[in-house]
Design a protein around this motif. Structure first.
Motif, PDB file in Angstrom:
ATOM      1  N   LYS A   1       0.835  -1.214   0.000  1.00 34.52           N
ATOM      2  CA  LYS A   1       0.000   0.000   0.000  1.00 34.52           C
ATOM      3  C   LYS A   1       0.863   1.256   0.000  1.00 34.52           C
ATOM      4  O   LYS A   1       0.583   2.224  -0.720  1.00 34.52           O
ATOM      5  CB  LYS A   1      -0.922   0.009   1.219  1.00 34.52           C
ATOM      6  CG  LYS A   1      -2.065  -0.986   1.159  1.00 34.52           C
ATOM      7  CD  LYS A   1      -2.931  -0.879   2.412  1.00 34.52           C
ATOM      8  CE  LYS A   1      -4.043  -1.921   2.401  1.00 34.52           C
ATOM      9  NZ  LYS A   1      -4.872  -1.849   3.633  1.00 34.52           N
ATOM     10  N   ASN A   2       1.917   1.236   0.796  1.00 35.10           N
ATOM     11  CA  ASN A   2       2.799   2.403   0.880  1.00 35.10           C
ATOM     12  C   ASN A   2       3.574   2.626  -0.410  1.00 35.10           C
ATOM     13  O   ASN A   2       3.844   3.770  -0.793  1.00 35.10           O
ATOM     14  CB  ASN A   2       3.762   2.238   2.055  1.00 35.10           C
ATOM     15  CG  ASN A   2       3.073   2.384   3.392  1.00 35.10           C
ATOM     16  OD1 ASN A   2       2.082   3.095   3.524  1.00 35.10           O
ATOM     17  ND2 ASN A   2       3.581   1.686   4.396  1.00 35.10           N
ATOM     18  N   ILE A   3       3.936   1.548  -1.079  1.00 39.50           N
ATOM     19  CA  ILE A   3       4.621   1.669  -2.373  1.00 39.50           C
ATOM     20  C   ILE A   3       3.695   2.312  -3.398  1.00 39.50           C
ATOM     21  O   ILE A   3       4.088   3.214  -4.142  1.00 39.50           O
ATOM     22  CB  ILE A   3       5.111   0.289  -2.867  1.00 39.50           C
ATOM     23  CG1 ILE A   3       6.326  -0.171  -2.043  1.00 39.50           C
ATOM     24  CG2 ILE A   3       5.493   0.338  -4.345  1.00 39.50           C
ATOM     25  CD1 ILE A   3       6.791  -1.571  -2.361  1.00 39.50           C
ATOM     26  N   LEU A   4       2.442   1.850  -3.445  1.00 39.62           N
ATOM     27  CA  LEU A   4       1.457   2.437  -4.364  1.00 39.62           C
ATOM     28  C   LEU A   4       1.228   3.918  -4.044  1.00 39.62           C
ATOM     29  O   LEU A   4       1.101   4.745  -4.956  1.00 39.62           O
ATOM     30  CB  LEU A   4       0.138   1.670  -4.289  1.00 39.62           C
ATOM     31  CG  LEU A   4       0.124   0.262  -4.899  1.00 39.62           C
ATOM     32  CD1 LEU A   4      -1.230  -0.399  -4.679  1.00 39.62           C
ATOM     33  CD2 LEU A   4       0.422   0.331  -6.397  1.00 39.62           C
ATOM     34  N   ARG A   5       1.174   4.244  -2.763  1.00 41.53           N
ATOM     35  CA  ARG A   5       0.969   5.638  -2.345  1.00 41.53           C
ATOM     36  C   ARG A   5       2.144   6.511  -2.805  1.00 41.53           C
ATOM     37  O   ARG A   5       1.949   7.636  -3.277  1.00 41.53           O
ATOM     38  CB  ARG A   5       0.819   5.718  -0.830  1.00 41.53           C
ATOM     39  CG  ARG A   5       0.462   7.118  -0.329  1.00 41.53           C
ATOM     40  CD  ARG A   5       0.378   7.188   1.181  1.00 41.53           C
ATOM     41  NE  ARG A   5      -0.730   6.396   1.707  1.00 41.53           N
ATOM     42  CZ  ARG A   5      -0.610   5.259   2.377  1.00 41.53           C
ATOM     43  NH1 ARG A   5       0.608   4.775   2.614  1.00 41.53           N
ATOM     44  NH2 ARG A   5      -1.660   4.611   2.820  1.00 41.53           N
ATOM     45  N   THR A   6       3.350   5.982  -2.667  1.00 38.91           N
ATOM     46  CA  THR A   6       4.535   6.725  -3.092  1.00 38.91           C
ATOM     47  C   THR A   6       4.535   6.957  -4.595  1.00 38.91           C
ATOM     48  O   THR A   6       4.843   8.061  -5.072  1.00 38.91           O
ATOM     49  CB  THR A   6       5.814   5.960  -2.694  1.00 38.91           C
ATOM     50  OG1 THR A   6       5.846   5.790  -1.281  1.00 38.91           O
ATOM     51  CG2 THR A   6       7.061   6.723  -3.136  1.00 38.91           C
ATOM     52  N   LYS A   7       4.178   5.927  -5.365  1.00 38.50           N
ATOM     53  CA  LYS A   7       4.121   6.055  -6.819  1.00 38.50           C
ATOM     54  C   LYS A   7       3.113   7.116  -7.236  1.00 38.50           C
ATOM     55  O   LYS A   7       3.370   7.922  -8.136  1.00 38.50           O
ATOM     56  CB  LYS A   7       3.762   4.702  -7.449  1.00 38.50           C
ATOM     57  CG  LYS A   7       4.878   3.673  -7.382  1.00 38.50           C
ATOM     58  CD  LYS A   7       4.410   2.303  -7.848  1.00 38.50           C
ATOM     59  CE  LYS A   7       3.946   2.318  -9.282  1.00 38.50           C
ATOM     60  NZ  LYS A   7       3.508   0.987  -9.742  1.00 38.50           N
ATOM     61  N   LYS A   8       1.952   7.134  -6.582  1.00 41.88           N
ATOM     62  CA  LYS A   8       0.922   8.135  -6.893  1.00 41.88           C
ATOM     63  C   LYS A   8       1.416   9.543  -6.563  1.00 41.88           C
ATOM     64  O   LYS A   8       1.195  10.482  -7.327  1.00 41.88           O
ATOM     65  CB  LYS A   8      -0.356   7.841  -6.109  1.00 41.88           C
ATOM     66  CG  LYS A   8      -1.174   6.688  -6.657  1.00 41.88           C
ATOM     67  CD  LYS A   8      -2.449   6.495  -5.849  1.00 41.88           C
ATOM     68  CE  LYS A   8      -3.262   5.318  -6.377  1.00 41.88           C
ATOM     69  NZ  LYS A   8      -4.499   5.105  -5.577  1.00 41.88           N
ATOM     70  N   THR A   9       2.092   9.693  -5.424  1.00 37.78           N
ATOM     71  CA  THR A   9       2.601  11.008  -5.021  1.00 37.78           C
ATOM     72  C   THR A   9       3.592  11.537  -6.043  1.00 37.78           C
ATOM     73  O   THR A   9       3.536  12.724  -6.413  1.00 37.78           O
ATOM     74  CB  THR A   9       3.287  10.921  -3.639  1.00 37.78           C
ATOM     75  OG1 THR A   9       2.385  10.346  -2.691  1.00 37.78           O
ATOM     76  CG2 THR A   9       3.693  12.299  -3.158  1.00 37.78           C
ATOM     77  N   VAL A  10       4.493  10.681  -6.520  1.00 41.57           N
ATOM     78  CA  VAL A  10       5.477  11.098  -7.516  1.00 41.57           C
ATOM     79  C   VAL A  10       4.787  11.498  -8.820  1.00 41.57           C
ATOM     80  O   VAL A  10       5.133  12.526  -9.436  1.00 41.57           O
ATOM     81  CB  VAL A  10       6.511   9.978  -7.778  1.00 41.57           C
ATOM     82  CG1 VAL A  10       7.431  10.354  -8.943  1.00 41.57           C
ATOM     83  CG2 VAL A  10       7.333   9.699  -6.538  1.00 41.57           C
ATOM     84  N   LYS A  11       3.793  10.721  -9.246  1.00 45.40           N
ATOM     85  CA  LYS A  11       3.075  11.038 -10.486  1.00 45.40           C
ATOM     86  C   LYS A  11       2.307  12.355 -10.362  1.00 45.40           C
ATOM     87  O   LYS A  11       2.281  13.161 -11.295  1.00 45.40           O
ATOM     88  CB  LYS A  11       2.121   9.895 -10.837  1.00 45.40           C
ATOM     89  CG  LYS A  11       2.833   8.645 -11.340  1.00 45.40           C
ATOM     90  CD  LYS A  11       1.869   7.519 -11.647  1.00 45.40           C
ATOM     91  CE  LYS A  11       2.611   6.282 -12.141  1.00 45.40           C
ATOM     92  NZ  LYS A  11       1.683   5.147 -12.407  1.00 45.40           N
ATOM     93  N   TYR A  12       1.692  12.593  -9.203  1.00 43.96           N
ATOM     94  CA  TYR A  12       0.996  13.865  -8.973  1.00 43.96           C
ATOM     95  C   TYR A  12       1.982  15.034  -8.989  1.00 43.96           C
ATOM     96  O   TYR A  12       1.678  16.118  -9.509  1.00 43.96           O
ATOM     97  CB  TYR A  12       0.254  13.841  -7.636  1.00 43.96           C
ATOM     98  CG  TYR A  12      -0.942  12.925  -7.600  1.00 43.96           C
ATOM     99  CD1 TYR A  12      -1.648  12.609  -8.764  1.00 43.96           C
ATOM    100  CD2 TYR A  12      -1.377  12.348  -6.410  1.00 43.96           C
ATOM    101  CE1 TYR A  12      -2.745  11.765  -8.742  1.00 43.96           C
ATOM    102  CE2 TYR A  12      -2.477  11.501  -6.367  1.00 43.96           C
ATOM    103  CZ  TYR A  12      -3.154  11.214  -7.534  1.00 43.96           C
ATOM    104  OH  TYR A  12      -4.241  10.373  -7.499  1.00 43.96           O
ATOM    105  N   TYR A  13       3.155  14.809  -8.415  1.00 42.97           N
ATOM    106  CA  TYR A  13       4.185  15.846  -8.361  1.00 42.97           C
ATOM    107  C   TYR A  13       4.651  16.214  -9.768  1.00 42.97           C
ATOM    108  O   TYR A  13       4.735  17.410 -10.118  1.00 42.97           O
ATOM    109  CB  TYR A  13       5.358  15.355  -7.521  1.00 42.97           C
ATOM    110  CG  TYR A  13       6.541  16.286  -7.484  1.00 42.97           C
ATOM    111  CD1 TYR A  13       6.422  17.562  -6.942  1.00 42.97           C
ATOM    112  CD2 TYR A  13       7.780  15.887  -7.986  1.00 42.97           C
ATOM    113  CE1 TYR A  13       7.515  18.425  -6.905  1.00 42.97           C
ATOM    114  CE2 TYR A  13       8.865  16.741  -7.943  1.00 42.97           C
ATOM    115  CZ  TYR A  13       8.725  18.002  -7.408  1.00 42.97           C
ATOM    116  OH  TYR A  13       9.806  18.849  -7.368  1.00 42.97           O
ATOM    117  N   ILE A  14       4.942  15.207 -10.582  1.00 41.24           N
ATOM    118  CA  ILE A  14       5.380  15.463 -11.963  1.00 41.24           C
ATOM    119  C   ILE A  14       4.257  16.137 -12.752  1.00 41.24           C
ATOM    120  O   ILE A  14       4.502  17.065 -13.537  1.00 41.24           O
ATOM    121  CB  ILE A  14       5.819  14.147 -12.641  1.00 41.24           C
ATOM    122  CG1 ILE A  14       7.065  13.587 -11.938  1.00 41.24           C
ATOM    123  CG2 ILE A  14       6.116  14.376 -14.123  1.00 41.24           C
ATOM    124  CD1 ILE A  14       7.488  12.219 -12.431  1.00 41.24           C
TER     125      ILE A  14
END
Length: 212
Positions: A113-126
């Motif tokens: 879950k935390n890995i998926l959350r991190t991936k989403k955060t990076v995509k939102y940031y970009i």
């Protein structure tokens, strides 16, 4: 005994000599790798924040602010700096929270879950970087064009203006240049953060297999 039986016997001997990792050992390896990757995402975002901060400080000299005043963009520029720094700092804080959560995770399901959350955060940031850059560039272009069409040239020259076709060509060049610039930004983030995200995704897939 034929060749196939000999191969099977040899394979069994080799398999017996190989180290067998337990569930906990595999999980610990994946957890350490994931934690390290997310830490690097956090560190890179800080370096990037400081880098652009230094660039803006050196660019924003007296002449720069005078030019912004002339084209009526001084207040907008200040507001853009404040908003951009605030949102960027928010994303850095999110990266830090993701790192802390992964560091404190003690089971595979929560780590996934935390890995998926991190991936989403990076995509939102970009996504934020690309969209905000495009919007700011378009607003600056509009105000610069409006300023030049409504101003007079000093040095005893008459008021100048472009024909509609010339403005259309100018707008096309500006949009094309902006598209290339955004493409380069996307490529930069794709390389820098993409490598880390691909490694993080591999860890996620391994964890998924572990949970089956």
């Amino acid at each position: 005994m034929d060749g196939l039986d000999l191969l099977k016997k040899d394979w069994k001997k080799r398999e017996a000599s190989l180290p067998h990792l337990s569930y906990d050992q595999i999980y610990q390896m994946l957890w350490k790798r994931s934690s390290s990757i997310v830490k690097w995402i956090f560190v890179i975002s800080i370096i990037e924040f400081l880098f652009w901060g230094v660039i803006n400080i050196f660019m924003a000299d007296h002449e720069y602010w005078e030019e912004m005043e002339q084209i009526h963009l001084k207040e907008f520029t200040v507001a853009t700096y404040v908003i951009n720094y605030a949102i960027t700092f928010f994303f850095i804080y999110c990266f830090y929270k993701n790192y802390r959560k992964i560091s404190a995770t003690d089971n595979a399901a929560e780590l996934m879950k935390n890995i998926l959350r991190t991936k989403k955060t990076v995509k939102y940031y970009i996504g934020y970087i690309l969209i905000s850059t495009a919007l700011v560039a378009l607003i600056y272009t509009y105000f610069m064009m409006d300023y030049h069409t409504s101003s007079t040239v000093v040095d005893e020259m008459e008021k100048y203006s472009f024909t509609p076709l010339q403005w259309l060509m100018f707008a096309g060049i500006m949009i094309g240049g902006l598209a290339v610039f955004l493409g380069l930004i996307w490529l930069f983030y794709r390389v820098v953060y993409g490598i880390l995200l691909r490694r993080l995704n591999r860890n996620y897939k391994e964890l998924k297999k572990l949970e089956i």
